[in-house]
Design an enzyme around this catalytic site. Sequence first.
Site, short mmCIF file in Angstrom:
data_model
loop_
_atom_site.label_atom_id
_atom_site.label_comp_id
_atom_site.label_asym_id
_atom_site.label_seq_id
_atom_site.Cartn_x
_atom_site.Cartn_y
_atom_site.Cartn_z
N GLN A 34 -9.78 -47.56 49.88
CA GLN A 34 -11.13 -48.24 49.73
C GLN A 34 -10.92 -48.72 48.35
O GLN A 34 -10.14 -48.85 47.56
CB GLN A 34 -12.56 -47.14 49.27
CG GLN A 34 -12.23 -46.63 48.00
CD GLN A 34 -13.07 -44.29 48.36
OE1 GLN A 34 -13.88 -44.73 49.05
NE2 GLN A 34 -12.71 -44.15 48.25
N GLU A 109 -10.96 -33.83 47.79
CA GLU A 109 -10.84 -35.39 47.73
C GLU A 109 -10.15 -36.15 47.74
O GLU A 109 -9.09 -35.73 48.28
CB GLU A 109 -11.54 -36.29 46.12
CG GLU A 109 -11.40 -37.53 45.73
CD GLU A 109 -12.52 -38.28 46.50
OE1 GLU A 109 -13.27 -38.15 46.20
OE2 GLU A 109 -11.90 -39.05 46.99
N ASP A 158 -20.47 -33.76 49.38
CA ASP A 158 -21.04 -35.73 48.11
C ASP A 158 -19.97 -36.53 48.17
O ASP A 158 -18.97 -36.67 47.98
CB ASP A 158 -20.58 -35.20 46.95
CG ASP A 158 -20.82 -35.61 45.52
OD1 ASP A 158 -20.16 -35.68 44.20
OD2 ASP A 158 -21.00 -37.09 45.76
#
Length: 281
Positions: A34, A109, A158
Amino acid sequence: MGKENTIWFFEDTGGLKLGLPVENILYHGRSNYQDIYVLEVKDHGRALILDDCIQLTERDEFVYHELIAHPALFTHPCPKQVLVIGGGDGGSVREILKHKSVEHVDLVEIDAKVIELAKRYFPSISKDLDNERVSIHITDGTQYVKITDKKYDVVLIDSTDPIGPAKALYEINFHQDLVRIMKEDGIMILQSESPYYHADFIKKVKSQLQTIYPVVQIYTYAIPTYPGGMWSFIYASFKHDPLSVDEAAIKERWQGMKTKYYNPRVHKGVFLALPQFMLEE
Ligand code: SAM
């Protein structure tokens, strides 16, 4: 910088623009997943921006992180093993560790760069990522749930918005895979976007989860720096109903815990105070 030559960051949903006046660009780069900005912005401290979406600001991150964690962790009678998928900024982990019953947190993550930048620029949010009760796994959450042999009391999804690597975290086969690693009274929380702008999406995800969990409830909260100012989570559990908890018991466990949004009244309020348009949905 004068008002006329203020640089603004805008999150543009196509139908709404949410702006933050930029005082300094602390970081800009592209990871394997990203585009990432860390901005110093007026009135909100620092902001983390992923693919042009505001993920958090120092000013109001407490709202999101307290509410993704505490309704589940206080509804569960004794949460010990917790999994966070996404959450590389560390805010959810910080809130989870306030619960003394929690023995271990696995943080999964996909993007190591987010963790690196959170440690560098957001120490108040990432401060517990090095806690001895925390293990960090740099991998895709959809892969982790397939290979781990652990079982969890609470799972927090999340994640970024359901596009890019996070898209798979909203699909039914991921949630069916997740069942394998949940304890029989486990609780799952899913970041579920805006009730104003994503009502159809929320309805679809909620009905998919209702094919897996007997208890599925949405809850909402006000957060200034998300588009529309109102955001939501979906709560899903095999057993524990967040509204049937004993308020006095929660108050007992909450005593001494430092929170700025969550409290025993808010615990039920976020589930009960749903606007009529959401109930009709
Ligand atoms: N906690 C922040 C907030 O206050 O809204 C935002 C969430 S956090 C920054 C979102 C994280 O989810 C990002 O760091 C992103 O890299 C991660 N992520 C997205 N898809 C993922 C996946 N499939 N597996 C693991 N992590 C993922």
